[in-house]
Enzyme design. Structure first.
Site, PDB file in Angstrom:
ATOM      1  N   CYS A   1       0.573  -1.244   0.144  1.00  0.00           N
ATOM      2  CA  CYS A   1      -0.061   0.075   0.013  1.00  0.00           C
ATOM      3  C   CYS A   1       0.752   1.375   0.113  1.00  0.00           C
ATOM      4  CB  CYS A   1      -1.041   0.342   1.251  1.00  0.00           C
ATOM      5  SG  CYS A   1      -2.080  -1.359   1.282  1.00  0.00           S
TER       6      CYS A   1
ATOM      7  N   HIS B   1      -3.495   6.972   2.073  1.00  0.00           N
ATOM      8  CA  HIS B   1      -3.766   5.560   1.744  1.00  0.00           C
ATOM      9  C   HIS B   1      -5.135   5.337   2.177  1.00  0.00           C
ATOM     10  CE1 HIS B   1      -4.130   1.514   0.694  1.00  0.00           C
ATOM     11  NE2 HIS B   1      -3.716   1.274   1.915  1.00  0.00           N
TER      12      HIS B   1
ATOM     13  N   ASN C   1     -10.008  -0.544  -0.734  1.00  0.00           N
ATOM     14  CA  ASN C   1      -8.553  -0.426  -0.768  1.00  0.00           C
ATOM     15  C   ASN C   1      -8.007  -0.969  -1.952  1.00  0.00           C
ATOM     16  OD1 ASN C   1      -5.866  -0.601  -0.281  1.00  0.00           O
ATOM     17  ND2 ASN C   1      -5.872  -1.291   1.863  1.00  0.00           N
TER      18      ASN C   1
HETATM   19  N1  COA Z   1     -18.394  -9.054   8.543  1.00  0.00           N
HETATM   20  C1  COA Z   1     -18.946  -9.426   9.952  1.00  0.00           C
HETATM   21  N2  COA Z   1     -18.250  -9.613  10.921  1.00  0.00           N
HETATM   22  C2  COA Z   1     -16.683  -9.611  10.631  1.00  0.00           C
HETATM   23  C3  COA Z   1     -16.194  -9.553   9.442  1.00  0.00           C
HETATM   24  C4  COA Z   1     -17.005  -9.293   8.450  1.00  0.00           C
HETATM   25  N3  COA Z   1     -16.707  -8.913   7.181  1.00  0.00           N
HETATM   26  N4  COA Z   1     -14.690  -9.450   9.616  1.00  0.00           N
HETATM   27  C5  COA Z   1     -14.658  -9.990  10.832  1.00  0.00           C
HETATM   28  N5  COA Z   1     -15.784 -10.051  11.497  1.00  0.00           N
HETATM   29  C6  COA Z   1     -15.793 -10.262  12.814  1.00  0.00           C
HETATM   30  C7  COA Z   1     -14.689 -10.901  13.446  1.00  0.00           C
HETATM   31  O1  COA Z   1     -14.569 -12.340  13.000  1.00  0.00           O
HETATM   32  C8  COA Z   1     -14.866 -10.765  14.884  1.00  0.00           C
HETATM   33  O2  COA Z   1     -15.762 -11.595  15.724  1.00  0.00           O
HETATM   34  P1  COA Z   1     -15.590 -11.924  16.926  1.00  0.00           P
HETATM   35  O3  COA Z   1     -15.469 -10.898  17.797  1.00  0.00           O
HETATM   36  O4  COA Z   1     -16.549 -12.979  17.122  1.00  0.00           O
HETATM   37  O5  COA Z   1     -14.380 -12.927  17.045  1.00  0.00           O
HETATM   38  C9  COA Z   1     -15.383  -9.296  14.919  1.00  0.00           C
HETATM   39  O6  COA Z   1     -16.075  -8.983  13.632  1.00  0.00           O
HETATM   40  C10 COA Z   1     -14.356  -7.987  15.432  1.00  0.00           C
HETATM   41  O7  COA Z   1     -13.528  -8.373  14.327  1.00  0.00           O
HETATM   42  P2  COA Z   1     -12.035  -7.356  14.470  1.00  0.00           P
HETATM   43  O8  COA Z   1     -10.942  -8.167  13.682  1.00  0.00           O
HETATM   44  O9  COA Z   1     -11.670  -7.056  15.996  1.00  0.00           O
HETATM   45  O10 COA Z   1     -12.527  -6.249  14.010  1.00  0.00           O
HETATM   46  P3  COA Z   1     -12.029  -4.865  13.627  1.00  0.00           P
HETATM   47  O11 COA Z   1     -12.741  -3.847  14.163  1.00  0.00           O
HETATM   48  O12 COA Z   1     -10.404  -5.074  13.979  1.00  0.00           O
HETATM   49  O13 COA Z   1     -12.011  -4.611  12.061  1.00  0.00           O
HETATM   50  C11 COA Z   1     -10.762  -4.705  10.115  1.00  0.00           C
HETATM   51  C12 COA Z   1     -11.528  -5.490  11.328  1.00  0.00           C
HETATM   52  C13 COA Z   1     -10.129  -5.810   9.084  1.00  0.00           C
HETATM   53  C14 COA Z   1     -11.669  -3.920   9.342  1.00  0.00           C
HETATM   54  C15 COA Z   1      -9.479  -3.971  10.771  1.00  0.00           C
HETATM   55  O14 COA Z   1      -8.973  -4.598  11.598  1.00  0.00           O
HETATM   56  C16 COA Z   1      -8.777  -3.348   9.603  1.00  0.00           C
HETATM   57  O15 COA Z   1      -9.095  -2.234   8.991  1.00  0.00           O
HETATM   58  N6  COA Z   1      -7.747  -3.650   9.879  1.00  0.00           N
HETATM   59  C17 COA Z   1      -6.568  -2.887   8.851  1.00  0.00           C
HETATM   60  C18 COA Z   1      -6.833  -3.439   7.393  1.00  0.00           C
HETATM   61  C19 COA Z   1      -6.079  -2.967   6.369  1.00  0.00           C
HETATM   62  O16 COA Z   1      -6.354  -1.575   6.220  1.00  0.00           O
HETATM   63  N7  COA Z   1      -5.195  -3.443   5.743  1.00  0.00           N
HETATM   64  C20 COA Z   1      -4.634  -2.989   4.656  1.00  0.00           C
HETATM   65  C21 COA Z   1      -3.152  -2.300   4.797  1.00  0.00           C
HETATM   66  S1  COA Z   1      -2.980  -0.800   5.614  1.00  0.00           S
END
Ligand code: COA
Length: 331
Positions: A116, A258, A288
């Site tokens: 990214c 980004h 993204n």
């Molecule tokens: N739909 C519904 N529930 C989902 C889900 C989806 N698409 N994806 C994950 N969940 C669930 C998880 O299983 C978890 O359930 P649990 O509590 O029963 O285990 C719950 O939602 C919370 O998951 P968590 O990973 O803590 O959520 P989060 O608030 O951290 O959001 C991301 C997840 C991926 C959106 C977030 O961590 C993120 O944006 N990370 C950075 C990603 C990124 O930008 N990467 C690219 C490079 S910069």
């Protein structure tokens, strides 16, 4: 710093026509429009369905628009850098395929793989070729066909990404105060590879029937770790950049981050005390697009910028890689 600066003299973005909405994602994995919007800010993403199309076509789509807008003669292009993690092939690079497709017979190029952060790493690399007087017209593209490496059975990753990209034209400034790429802070940390990578297909774990069956050729991510590291990395690089250049947040007209997750972008703004309304965000339309988000964002908001505006472009991604670039808009 030399007296020649590299200025951005044109920008264009490109996304495939087909749209996958959050409602469409609900049919693929157990998720909901409400969850995706509230956790990421994403409403839809564009996807390339044509099996004959690849990342080079995203770049060519953007370059064709740029040529139309600016009247650029492709025979004058010296160099093309393509930032991507989804090149048409593992090798050769995509940049030279792009050059051939657009008829840029006098250009050479190569790809930069910094996930990214690929676009900002490429922008800074290209600016050095301009500052040294080596080249006069360089295309810097960032594009990713993320649908080619997403597991549409993994709800934690497939909802985040889309296909798309963009390109800027870099040229030497013609006036002493003509703006340009002024400075940058670029960082990396290979320890971060554990949290965001593709498990197989590289020299460490070549492709086998077993790796394919184990679904190891897709994006693997530990979202929470990346989330925190992204806010910290982008915030710290922006603060360092401002300090190095004796600037305050009030001196900056726009922050172009980004587009990883709307909560990350507001997290960065709040962490450094940057007004949220000056943070340019278009993640709702594209998700993204990895190396594509920044040129796509510059393209969408080009009409907001005026000559002399100070922009900070920042990114964080796989590697880990991250950084921030200070740009004075030139037109
Ligand atoms: N739909 C519904 N529930 C989902 C889900 C989806 N698409 N994806 C994950 N969940 C669930 C998880 O299983 C978890 O359930 P649990 O509590 O029963 O285990 C719950 O939602 C919370 O998951 P968590 O990973 O803590 O959520 P989060 O608030 O951290 O959001 C991301 C997840 C991926 C959106 C977030 O961590 C993120 O944006 N990370 C950075 C990603 C990124 O930008 N990467 C690219 C490079 S910069």
């Amino acid at each position: 710093m030399g007296s020649i600066k590299a200025i951005i003299t044109g920008v264009a973005g490109y996304v495939p026509d087909e749209i996958l909405t959050n409602k469409d994602m609900e049919k693929l994995v157990e998720t909901s429009d409400e969850w995706i919007q509230s956790r990421t800010g994403i409403k839809q993403r564009h996807i390339e369905r044509d099996p004959d199309k690849a990342t080079s076509d995203l770049v060519v789509g953007a370059i064709n628009k740029l040529v139309e807008k600016t009247g650029l003669d492709v025979l004058e292009i010296d160099m093309i850098i393509v930032a991507t993690i989804t090149g048409d092939h593992t090798f050769p690079d995509t940049a030279n395929i792009v050059a051939s497709k657009i008829g840029a017979k006098n250009a050479f190029g190569y790809d930069i793989n910094a996930a990214c952060s690929g676009f900002i790493f490429s922008l800074v690399t290209a600016s050095k070729f301009i500052e040294t007087g080596t080249y006069k017209k360089i295309l810097v593209a960032g594009a990713d066909q993320m649908s080619s490496i997403l597991d549409y059975e993994d709800r934690t990753t497939c909802i985040l990404f889309g296909d798309g990209g963009g390109v800027v034209l870099l040229e030497p400034n013609q006036e002493p105060d003509g703006g340009g790429i002024h400075d940058a802070v670029l960082r990396g940390d290979g320890e971060g590879a554990a949290y965001l990578h593709m498990k197989a297909g590289g020299s460490k774990k070549p492709t086998t029937v077993e790796t394919v069956m184990a679904r190891e050729h897709f994006v693997y991510q530990e979202g929470r770790v990346v989330f925190k590291a992204a806010i910290k990395g982008m915030s710290e690089s922006i603060s360092t950049l401002l300090e190095k250049n004796n600037l305050d947040i009030a001196d900056i007209d726009y922050l172009i981050p980004h587009q990883a997750n709307k909560r990350i972008l507001y997290g960065v703004a709040d962490y450094i005390g940057f007004p949220r309304e000056k943070v340019l965000i278009n993640i709702e339309n594209y998700g993204n697009t990895t190396a594509g988000t920044i040129p796509l964002c510059l393209s969408d908001f080009e009409g907001n910028f005026k000559k002399g505006d100070k922009l900070i472009i920042t990114a964080f991604g796989g590697g880990f890689t991250w950084g921030a670039v200070l740009v004075e808009w030139a037109y």
